[in-house]
Design an enzyme around this catalytic site. Structure first.
Site, short mmCIF file in Angstrom:
data_model
loop_
_atom_site.label_atom_id
_atom_site.label_comp_id
_atom_site.label_asym_id
_atom_site.label_seq_id
_atom_site.Cartn_x
_atom_site.Cartn_y
_atom_site.Cartn_z
N GLY A 37 -11.62 -12.94 -4.34
CA GLY A 37 -13.23 -13.11 -4.24
C GLY A 37 -13.71 -14.21 -3.03
N LEU A 74 -15.27 -3.56 -10.01
CA LEU A 74 -13.79 -4.31 -9.20
C LEU A 74 -13.48 -5.17 -9.69
CD1 LEU A 74 -15.46 -3.00 -6.84
CD2 LEU A 74 -13.30 -1.62 -5.86
N ARG A 107 -26.85 0.22 -21.60
CA ARG A 107 -27.84 -0.05 -21.76
C ARG A 107 -28.80 0.83 -21.29
NH1 ARG A 107 -27.14 -5.35 -22.39
NH2 ARG A 107 -27.63 -5.93 -19.82
N ALA A 115 -12.69 1.34 -11.23
CA ALA A 115 -11.78 0.43 -10.16
C ALA A 115 -11.04 0.80 -11.04
CB ALA A 115 -12.29 -0.25 -8.98
N TYR A 146 -1.83 -7.24 -15.66
CA TYR A 146 -2.22 -5.79 -14.44
C TYR A 146 -2.69 -4.41 -15.07
CZ TYR A 146 -4.76 -3.85 -10.38
OH TYR A 146 -5.53 -3.80 -9.61
N THR A 176 -4.05 -0.35 -0.75
CA THR A 176 -4.96 -0.38 -0.01
C THR A 176 -5.14 -1.10 1.37
OG1 THR A 176 -6.57 0.98 -1.37
CG2 THR A 176 -7.62 0.66 0.48
N ARG A 187 0.06 -9.20 -0.27
CA ARG A 187 0.58 -8.51 -0.05
C ARG A 187 1.48 -8.04 1.27
NH1 ARG A 187 -4.56 -5.57 -3.88
NH2 ARG A 187 -5.71 -7.29 -2.62
N1 UDP Z 1 6.74 -6.79 -0.45
C1 UDP Z 1 7.49 -6.85 0.21
N2 UDP Z 1 7.03 -8.36 1.80
C2 UDP Z 1 6.07 -8.86 1.19
C3 UDP Z 1 5.44 -8.41 0.34
C4 UDP Z 1 5.33 -7.28 0.04
O1 UDP Z 1 8.82 -6.98 1.10
O2 UDP Z 1 6.44 -10.24 2.37
C5 UDP Z 1 6.84 -5.49 -0.70
C6 UDP Z 1 6.34 -5.06 -2.41
O3 UDP Z 1 8.17 -5.79 -2.96
C7 UDP Z 1 6.46 -3.85 -2.83
C8 UDP Z 1 5.75 -3.73 -1.42
O4 UDP Z 1 5.34 -3.97 -0.50
O5 UDP Z 1 7.73 -3.62 -3.14
C9 UDP Z 1 4.17 -4.28 -1.72
O6 UDP Z 1 3.50 -4.92 -1.89
P1 UDP Z 1 2.93 -5.41 -2.70
O7 UDP Z 1 2.31 -6.94 -3.18
O8 UDP Z 1 1.31 -5.31 -1.07
O9 UDP Z 1 2.15 -4.19 -3.99
P2 UDP Z 1 1.89 -3.97 -4.86
O10 UDP Z 1 2.35 -2.02 -4.36
O11 UDP Z 1 3.67 -3.70 -5.11
O12 UDP Z 1 1.60 -3.79 -5.65
#
Ligand code: UDP
Length: 312
Positions: A37, A74, A107, A115, A146, A176, A187
């Site tokens: 963050g 979270l 407490r 989350a 994770y 999200t 992501r």
């Molecule tokens: N992905 C992709 N290209 C990228 C990043 C992710 O094709 O540059 C794919 C990744 O392999 C997965 C999906 O997109 O199948 C979602 O990936 P993310 O890391 O956003 O989240 P996840 O659901 O895997 O935790």
């Protein structure tokens, strides 16, 4: 009006939640170690009445001494590259961090909201995923740091509920997206938006036929607030059932940015789930919640936010 601790409040989801709580008049104590963050996510809340940021790693201490009405947990790295870079820290915050935050809730006789994640379902054999599905997680795969941290956090939360009477709610959050996604966290939505706006190739992992179901952040926060207020235990899926392939998503981002960037295929990461889509019947029934923002509308807002970021 209530006093609410938001652990992980400087992250993507946490910062939106803090903002909504402050706007409705709650006092917010945000705990965050700023490992993933950022303070930048909270600049607009600095100096707001009722908002305080305490920089701390909740897996080592939870320095809250005054009574609180609710604790929302979270705190965790959340994108695959972020948790794979911090494997032991991710396990520590899911286990020890959750335990300390549950102790605070006990407490204070406060409500505790965890989350959790769709990753508890691993690479699912049941589709879409209802809460009753127990998942298909490889306990020694790279993503287990994770997935298992969150599964353990759910077990701890239920144990505190059953053995100590803590009032708990568990949200299983699906993918999200929205403003304040970190542009470097790897992501799919952040990567595609940044790549399209820079005219760089969109990196589609594998053949792009894997699916995800993407929820706009405002909808997600509505769901979390409902769980905070309704007092259901769950676990309850919170996500948008609008399922798309990664290839379709790349095409939507290209269309909405007007970018002529190419698609470039890269190897599929280990453990990458083939498909993911929430069954949200329980959320509809118990929380009276469902997502409202269509993918193109949410992506348009997200692209415009990234456009602003890249211009500065
Ligand atoms: N992905 C992709 N290209 C990228 C990043 C992710 O094709 O540059 C794919 C990744 O392999 C997965 C999906 O997109 O199948 C979602 O990936 P993310 O890391 O956003 O989240 P996840 O659901 O895997 O935790």
């Amino acid at each position: 009006m209530a006093r609410i601790v938001v652990a992980g409040g400087a992250g993507f989801l946490g910062s939106h939640l803090c903002e909504r709580l402050v706007a409705r008049g709650d006092d917010v104590v945000c705990l965050d170690d700023l490992s993933t963050g950022t303070e930048a996510n909270l600049v607009h809340l600095e100096g707001e009445r009722g908002f305080a940021l305490v920089v701390v790693d909740v897996s080592t201490e939870v320095p809250v001494d005054r009574p609180v009405d609710a604790v929302v947990n979270l705190a965790s790295p959340a994108s695959p590259p972020a948790y794979l870079a911090r494997p032991l820290e991710t396990l520590a915050v899911g286990s020890e961090g959750t335990r300390r935050l549950l102790e605070l809730a006990e407490r204070c006789e406060a409500r505790f909201v965890l989350a959790s994640t769709s990753e508890v379902y691993g690479d699912p054999e049941v589709h879409p995923q209802p809460e009753s599905y127990r998942g298909n997680v490889d306990p020694v795969g790279p993503r287990s740091v994770y997935d298992e941290a969150k599964r353990f956090a759910e077990a701890l939360t239920m144990a505190a509920h059953r053995a100590r009477g803590v009032d708990v709610g568990i949200a299983r959050i699906f993918n999200t997206y929205g403003p304040r996604l970190s542009e470097g966290d790897g992501r799919v939505v952040s990567n595609f938006c940044v790549q399209a706006l820079r005219g760089e190739p969109l990196t589609v992992y594998g053949d792009g036929s894997q699916t995800r179901s993407l929820c706009y952040v405002d909808d997600l926060v509505d769901g979390l607030l409902a769980l905070l207020d309704v007092r259901a235990t769950g676990p309850v899926n919170i996500g948008n059932p609008d399922e798309r392939t990664v290839t379709e998503l790349a095409a939507r981002v290209l269309a909405l940015t007007g970018s002529r960037a190419q698609i470039e295929h890269r190897p599929l990461p280990a453990d990458d789930p083939r498909r993911r889509c929430p069954d949200i019947s329980l959320a509809r029934r118990v929380l009276g919640w469902e997502p409202k923002v269509a993918l193109d509308d949410g992506l348009t807002k997200t692209v415009s936010w990234f456009r602003g970021r890249l211009a500065t």
